[in-house]
Design an enzyme around this catalytic site. Structure first.
Site, PDB file in Angstrom:
ATOM      1  CG  LEU A 124       0.984   0.888  11.356  1.00 39.42           C
ATOM      2  CD1 LEU A 124      -0.292   1.607  10.932  1.00 39.42           C
ATOM      3  CD2 LEU A 124       2.075   1.907  11.559  1.00 39.42           C
ATOM      4  CG  LEU A 145       0.630 -10.282   0.527  1.00 40.30           C
ATOM      5  CD1 LEU A 145       0.767 -10.968  -0.828  1.00 40.30           C
ATOM      6  CD2 LEU A 145       0.054  -8.882   0.350  1.00 40.30           C
ATOM      7  CG  ASN A 158      -3.510  -6.793   6.017  1.00 37.27           C
ATOM      8  OD1 ASN A 158      -3.621  -6.713   7.235  1.00 37.27           O
ATOM      9  ND2 ASN A 158      -2.951  -5.845   5.290  1.00 37.27           N
ATOM     10  CB  CYS A 214      -4.057  -2.578   4.075  1.00 36.41           C
ATOM     11  SG  CYS A 214      -2.817  -1.305   4.261  1.00 36.41           S
TER      12      CYS A 214
HETATM   13  N1  LIG Z   1      -1.789   2.453   5.955  1.00 38.18           N
HETATM   14  C1  LIG Z   1      -1.697   1.367   6.694  1.00 38.18           C
HETATM   15  O1  LIG Z   1      -2.436   1.162   7.655  1.00 38.18           O
HETATM   16  C2  LIG Z   1      -0.668   0.319   6.376  1.00 38.18           C
HETATM   17  C3  LIG Z   1      -0.388  -0.671   7.324  1.00 38.18           C
HETATM   18  C4  LIG Z   1       0.580  -1.609   7.041  1.00 38.18           C
HETATM   19  C5  LIG Z   1       1.237  -1.569   5.816  1.00 38.18           C
HETATM   20  N2  LIG Z   1       0.942  -0.617   4.891  1.00 38.18           N
HETATM   21  C6  LIG Z   1       1.691  -0.597   3.641  1.00 38.18           C
HETATM   22  O2  LIG Z   1       2.690   0.417   3.721  1.00 38.18           O
HETATM   23  C7  LIG Z   1       2.898   1.028   2.448  1.00 38.18           C
HETATM   24  C8  LIG Z   1       2.697   2.526   2.559  1.00 38.18           C
HETATM   25  O3  LIG Z   1       1.350   2.765   2.952  1.00 38.18           O
HETATM   26  P1  LIG Z   1       0.876   4.199   3.445  1.00 38.18           P
HETATM   27  O4  LIG Z   1      -0.514   4.020   3.924  1.00 38.18           O
HETATM   28  O5  LIG Z   1       1.897   4.792   4.348  1.00 38.18           O
HETATM   29  O6  LIG Z   1       0.882   4.991   2.039  1.00 38.18           O
HETATM   30  P2  LIG Z   1       0.734   6.548   1.807  1.00 38.18           P
HETATM   31  O7  LIG Z   1       0.154   6.716   0.461  1.00 38.18           O
HETATM   32  O8  LIG Z   1       0.108   7.197   2.992  1.00 38.18           O
HETATM   33  O9  LIG Z   1       2.261   7.077   1.764  1.00 38.18           O
HETATM   34  C9  LIG Z   1       3.168   6.744   0.767  1.00 38.18           C
HETATM   35  C10 LIG Z   1       4.064   7.962   0.508  1.00 38.18           C
HETATM   36  O10 LIG Z   1       5.107   7.556  -0.382  1.00 38.18           O
HETATM   37  C11 LIG Z   1       5.434   8.689  -1.191  1.00 38.18           C
HETATM   38  N3  LIG Z   1       6.189   8.253  -2.367  1.00 38.18           N
HETATM   39  C12 LIG Z   1       5.767   7.509  -3.420  1.00 38.18           C
HETATM   40  N4  LIG Z   1       6.785   7.316  -4.276  1.00 38.18           N
HETATM   41  C13 LIG Z   1       7.875   7.943  -3.773  1.00 38.18           C
HETATM   42  C14 LIG Z   1       9.230   8.075  -4.208  1.00 38.18           C
HETATM   43  N5  LIG Z   1       9.659   7.516  -5.331  1.00 38.18           N
HETATM   44  N6  LIG Z   1      10.071   8.788  -3.436  1.00 38.18           N
HETATM   45  C15 LIG Z   1       9.633   9.368  -2.276  1.00 38.18           C
HETATM   46  N7  LIG Z   1       8.384   9.261  -1.811  1.00 38.18           N
HETATM   47  C16 LIG Z   1       7.503   8.552  -2.542  1.00 38.18           C
HETATM   48  C17 LIG Z   1       4.072   9.279  -1.516  1.00 38.18           C
HETATM   49  O11 LIG Z   1       4.203  10.628  -1.925  1.00 38.18           O
HETATM   50  C18 LIG Z   1       3.335   9.117  -0.184  1.00 38.18           C
HETATM   51  O12 LIG Z   1       3.419  10.282   0.616  1.00 38.18           O
HETATM   52  C19 LIG Z   1       1.926   0.335   1.489  1.00 38.18           C
HETATM   53  O13 LIG Z   1       2.603  -0.698   0.836  1.00 38.18           O
HETATM   54  C20 LIG Z   1       0.873  -0.234   2.422  1.00 38.18           C
HETATM   55  O14 LIG Z   1       0.270  -1.376   1.887  1.00 38.18           O
HETATM   56  C21 LIG Z   1       0.016   0.349   5.167  1.00 38.18           C
END
Ligand SMILES: NC(=O)c1ccc[n+]([C@@H]2O[C@H](COP(=O)([O-])OP(=O)(O)OC[C@H]3O[C@@H](n4cnc5c(N)ncnc54)[C@H](O)[C@@H]3O)[C@@H](O)[C@H]2O)c1
Length: 466
Positions: free
Chosen positions: A166, A224, A227, A279
């Site tokens: 997304l 990877l 992106n 990302c």
């Molecule tokens: N943001 C994007 O557009 C996007 C798109 C595709 C993939 N991703 C990938 O998805 C993953 C998450 O990204 P995001 O943007 O949602 O991150 P984010 O920082 O918004 O959310 C991550 C959440 O995980 C929680 N967390 C961390 N450790 C934890 C634990 N041990 N137990 C419970 N909760 C915990 C944090 O408190 C945080 O709220 C990353 O690897 C990112 O690369 C992100």
């Protein structure tokens, strides 16, 4: 292992976990979905009665949450309980670039992932499917499996890679109409069963032919690479934007001309002040790190250039502002429109605005920022994190305004750094009257029209055009 999943849990209630699970809950009413996070404030926001206070702004999100929350979608801080009850556990925690130790500045920091794996191992008393939703370096699943198998209570764990594609700002549409879903898993009877179980969830709303099953490593690497390719297109067109500004070519005409070639295609060819977001940079750095680890220096250097060009584009934009404003911005009021890394999100991670503004503050400019979705607290936190100057100095030099037109009073220049639609609808005549003359607008998003801006009287600079 149960084939029909009835209870899932997602660890991490962020930009991926929240929207993804909301859509699964909406489309699979028979599945009980619990999203957990250690961040209590975030969970409280997800549970806030007023849907305008959700921690994430995404068009269409609050409607989906409003429909499902309390029925089959739950947000909680009770991580252990949710793990215990779930048959399938998504790990959707953050995987930022390491800021310490080996691989600092490049490798992904996997400490949050490892904590999750150790916790799952400790809690699980029956077989579980563990789904990597976070973006991870290729072969992370092996590490997760090793932690689970060596610390678990003798139960069977099946690890799947299911990266999320997304884009913020369009998350809900992207999830509902995904180009493809990727499911990587082992080619064993239990691996195939687990992949099918996850596929069944997505089949509630997506045609089966769009759900691709691969081996784990291909799935991890494909995220990877996707992106990296997208960011590479942005850097490619941005490199040409610099050339256009020197040669009287127009980047819009060039983008259109090459985009008509069906082999190239028209998407992701908009020149801008540079890509941001959590990302692109992180995932390319990760790719570069992996390539270096395997001794593939040329491969690493090739991809690293995408980031070097992106940094250049942000610096070039700030430098051009300073040069145009008679080589000094010291004490000059500059209004910045947009702080989010793109429109329709409140996410500011790696936003170009942070770096452009930091460069202007280094020259003692006086900045006033307006962004329709980003809070003052977040803006200061982003700047303070850079550690370029003291927090007190950041607050002295930069103010945040919520009246976008009024803040232009006596400004020397405006920089447009996020492509929010509302900026186009502003009354630019009034803004012009408010400003000191000559009134400069530096459009880092190619949002406005040269003819009409010049007609009003602005000195209008549009990235990619002389
Ligand atoms: N943001 C994007 O557009 C996007 C798109 C595709 C993939 N991703 C990938 O998805 C993953 C998450 O990204 P995001 O943007 O949602 O991150 P984010 O920082 O918004 O959310 C991550 C959440 O995980 C929680 N967390 C961390 N450790 C934890 C634990 N041990 N137990 C419970 N909760 C915990 C944090 O408190 C945080 O709220 C990353 O690897 C990112 O690369 C992100």
């Amino acid at each position: 292992m149960s084939k029909k999943i009835t209870k899932i849990c997602c660890i991490g209630a962020g930009y991926v976990g929240g929207p993804t699970m909301s859509i699964i809950a909406k489309k699979c009413p028979e599945i009980w979905v619990t999203v957990v996070d250690i961040n209590k404030e975030r969970i409280d926001q997800w549970n806030n009665a007023n849907l305008d206070n959700l921690p994430i702004y995404e068009p269409g999100l609050k409607e989906v949450v409003g429909e499902t929350r309390g029925k089959n979608l739950f947000f909680s801080t009770e991580v252990d309980r949710a793990i215990d009850e779930a048959e399938m556990i998504f790990i959707s925690v953050n995987t930022p670039t390491k800021t310490y130790g080996k691989g600092k500045g490049q490798a992904a920091d996997l400490k949050y992932i490892e904590l999750c794996a150790r916790n799952i191992a400790k809690i699980a008393k029956n077989n579980k499917i563990v789904v990597e939703k976070s973006t991870l370096p290729v072969r992370t699943a092996a590490a997760i499996k090793s932690i689970l198998d060596n610390n678990g209570n003798g139960v069977h764990f099946e690890i799947l890679s299911n990266p999320e594609f997304l884009a913020e700002g369009t998350a809900i549409t992207d999830l509902l109409h995904a180009d493809r879903v990727l499911i990587g898993g082992e080619d064993t009877p239990t691996g195939r069963e687990a992949k099918d179980a996850l596929s069944k969830i997505y089949e509630h709303w997506l045609p089966k032919e769009r759900i691709l099953q691969t081996n784990v490593w291909s799935s991890e690497l494909s995220k990877l690479v996707a992106n990296a390719f997208l960011a590479q297109r942005v850097s490619s067109i941005n490199s040409i934007s610099a050339l256009c500004e020197k040669t009287d070519a127009n980047i819009e005409e060039v983008s259109k001309a090459i985009g008509f070639d069906s082999r190239i295609g028209p998407k992701f060819l908009n020149a801008s002040v540079g890509f941001g977001g959590s990302c692109f940079q992180k995932d390319i750095l990760n790719l570069v790190y992996i390539a270096r680890t395997f001794g593939l220096q040329e491969v690493a250097d090739y991809w690293e250039q995408v980031i070097i060009l992106n940094d250049y584009q942000k610096r070039r934009f700030a430098d051009n502002m300073i040069t145009t404003l008679y080589n000094t911005v010291s004490g000059k009021k500059i209004v910045v429109y947009g702080w989010a890394f793109k429109k329709d999100t409140n996410d500011t991670r790696e936003s170009a605005a942070i770096y452009v503004v930091d460069a202007l503050l280094e020259e003692n400019a006086e900045i006033v920022v307006y962004d329709p979705q980003v809070s003052e607290k977040k803006i200061y936190a982003d700047l303070d994190y850079l550690n370029t100057r003291s927090p007190a100095e950041n607050r002295r030099l930069l103010k945040v305004g919520d009246k976008p037109i009024e803040i232009t009073k006596d400004a020397h220049a405006i920089a447009i750094l996020t492509e929010w639609d509302e900026f186009k609808a502003f009354n630019w005549q009034v803004i012009y009257k408010n400003m000191l003359k000559p009134a400069f607008v530096f459009d880092g998003r190619r949002l406005l029209t040269t003819g009409s801006m010049e007609e009003i009287g602005f000195k209008y600079y549009k990235i990619g055009q002389k």
